[in-house]
Design a protein around this motif. Structure first.
Motif, PDB file in Angstrom:
ATOM      1  N   VAL A 160       0.830  -1.201   0.000  1.00 33.37           N
ATOM      2  CA  VAL A 160       0.000   0.000   0.000  1.00 33.37           C
ATOM      3  C   VAL A 160       0.866   1.253   0.000  1.00 33.37           C
ATOM      4  O   VAL A 160       0.713   2.144  -0.850  1.00 33.37           O
ATOM      5  CB  VAL A 160      -0.957   0.005   1.213  1.00 33.37           C
ATOM      6  N   GLN A 168      -7.625  -0.666   1.094  1.00 36.60           N
ATOM      7  CA  GLN A 168      -6.899   0.525   1.514  1.00 36.60           C
ATOM      8  C   GLN A 168      -6.591   1.453   0.337  1.00 36.60           C
ATOM      9  O   GLN A 168      -6.544   2.675   0.495  1.00 36.60           O
ATOM     10  CB  GLN A 168      -5.600   0.130   2.220  1.00 36.60           C
ATOM     11  N   LEU A 169      -6.372   0.868  -0.839  1.00 36.28           N
ATOM     12  CA  LEU A 169      -6.035   1.655  -2.016  1.00 36.28           C
ATOM     13  C   LEU A 169      -7.245   1.946  -2.907  1.00 36.28           C
ATOM     14  O   LEU A 169      -7.123   2.693  -3.886  1.00 36.28           O
ATOM     15  CB  LEU A 169      -4.972   0.928  -2.848  1.00 36.28           C
ATOM     16  N   ILE A 202      -4.905   6.035  -8.527  1.00 33.02           N
ATOM     17  CA  ILE A 202      -5.337   4.656  -8.776  1.00 33.02           C
ATOM     18  C   ILE A 202      -6.130   4.577 -10.074  1.00 33.02           C
ATOM     19  O   ILE A 202      -5.994   3.625 -10.852  1.00 33.02           O
ATOM     20  CB  ILE A 202      -6.181   4.136  -7.594  1.00 33.02           C
ATOM     21  N   CYS A 217      -5.099  -4.740   0.881  1.00 36.06           N
ATOM     22  CA  CYS A 217      -4.467  -3.776  -0.034  1.00 36.06           C
ATOM     23  C   CYS A 217      -5.489  -3.152  -0.972  1.00 36.06           C
ATOM     24  O   CYS A 217      -5.474  -1.937  -1.204  1.00 36.06           O
ATOM     25  CB  CYS A 217      -3.359  -4.463  -0.839  1.00 36.06           C
ATOM     26  N   GLN A 226       1.304   3.896  -3.070  1.00 38.02           N
ATOM     27  CA  GLN A 226       0.945   5.300  -2.839  1.00 38.02           C
ATOM     28  C   GLN A 226       2.109   6.228  -3.145  1.00 38.02           C
ATOM     29  O   GLN A 226       1.945   7.257  -3.806  1.00 38.02           O
ATOM     30  CB  GLN A 226       0.487   5.484  -1.388  1.00 38.02           C
TER      31      GLN A 226
END
Length: 365
Positions: free
Chosen positions: A264, A300-301, A278, A297, A268
């Motif tokens: 992650v 979170q993303l 993204i 992952c 980022q």
């Protein structure tokens, strides 16, 4: 600065530990890949760079190059960054080319867990910090990020379906160089009833309260994979067709108890450095060591599942540690040739010790 491009990518079939490739040592597994790729860049190859994690020690890349019959002038580097070793080998080759150290490399990784002389894994972290096995660490990630067994099982089912669909469609044939007359991954010898297995599977790492099972985790495997990384000008001079252009990479460190979440921060950072989001990335390949990791992952993303591991991954086909990062890049190499309107792709791995590595590529049309 020179531009590094990937012009070819190949892998062996993936075998289970003590399975169909059990008698092949690490250098022997890598040699067929080096032989095929080396023949395509004869006279311009600078070096071989391979990742290896539980192998016999020594310089496996050099031994494999000699086993493959490459010229003795072709040297080798073997590196260990745990599960991201194969991806790191490709990253190193790209930076060597950008910096002008060389113009053509074969880079990837190999793992023969079946012939490994190591009685147990290497240390990931000092005990005073915490040194959990990867399965226990996957449980820690699931607990910290609230990933349920149902969510993990749902993703494992999706990965299984995607892998089998890709296999049935013949997609993996482009990737594979046969070894010992084996031309497909061992998992595809028999189609399991994954739905029933997921329902029956019990936690194996933290038995009382755990959510990680043998079915929503990857296997332990043998296999090799490598790509040809070349200076873009040289590639065009020799009429090779570049497919992926290296843009940038990022490495992140997190607490060793939570290695699964390390991609992650790496992703980022990578996107921030390149003023991307993204939404700008068309395909992601993140190594499927554990479903808990991929679910955490992706949440979170905020990665849409239709962009992530679109042909399945290690949960079905297996995880030959040192080779897995290179397999991600190889998968992207062929995926982008099958799809239209793809501009940027990312490959990422979370490694033992809490290290995340991500690489950004631009698709060349």
């Amino acid at each position: 600065m020179h531009s590094a491009v990937i012009v070819q990518a190949k892998r062996t079939p993936i075998g289970k530990m003590n399975g169909m490739l059990r008698s092949w040592e690490a250098h022997q597994l890598a040699a067929p890949i080096l032989q095929v790729l080396g023949s395509e860049v004869e006279g311009i190859l600078d070096e071989v760079i391979l990742g290896n994690v539980v192998g016999p020690g020594g310089n496996v890349a050099r031994v494999a190059a000699l086993e493959a019959g490459l010229p003795m002038s072709i040297t080798g580097i073997t590196l260990d960054r745990q599960c991201s070793a194969g991806l790191e080998a490709i990253r190193m080759a790209c930076y060597f080319i950008q910096g002008g150290a060389g113009k053509c490399y074969i880079a990837g990784g190999v793992e023969s867990t079946s012939t490994s002389p190591l009685p147990k894994r290497a240390r990931f972290s000092p005990e005073k910090i915490g040194d959990p096995d990867m399965g226990v660490a996957a449980e820690y990630v699931a607990e910290k990020y609230g990933i349920t067994k149902m969510e993990q099982d749902e993703y494992a089912q999706i990965s299984f379906n995607r892998s089998w669909s890709a296999y049935d469609n013949g997609q993996f044939k482009q990737e594979i160089i046969p070894v010992a007359e084996k031309d497909h991954d061992e998992e595809f010898l028999r189609r399991r009833n994954i739905e029933a297995l997921l329902k029956r599977a019990k936690p194996i790492f933290i038995k009382e309260t755990g959510t990680v099972t043998a079915v929503n985790s990857c296997g332990i495997n043998d296999g090799a994979c490598a790509v040809v990384v070349m200076d873009e000008v040289l590639a065009k001079q020799h009429r090779y067709q570049p497919v992926l252009r290296f843009v940038d990479s990022s490495v992140s460190g997190v607490h060793p108890n939570f290695p699964g979440i390390s991609p992650v921060q790496a992703i980022q950072s990578l996107l921030l450095k390149n003023s991307l989001t993204i939404a700008d990335i068309d395909l992601f390949e993140i190594n499927e060591a554990f479903a808990s990791k991929i679910v955490a992952c992706s949440q979170q993303l905020s990665i849409p599942l239709d962009k992530l591991n679109v042909s399945g991954g290690a949960l079905t086909m297996g995880h030959p540690y040192g080779a897995s990062g290179a397999i991600l890049v190889t998968r992207l190499f062929y995926e982008v040739q099958r799809k239209q309107n793809i501009k940027y792709v990312v490959a990422a791995v979370g490694s033992g010790g809490g290290i995340g590595l991500a690489m950004l590529f631009e698709v060349i049309r």
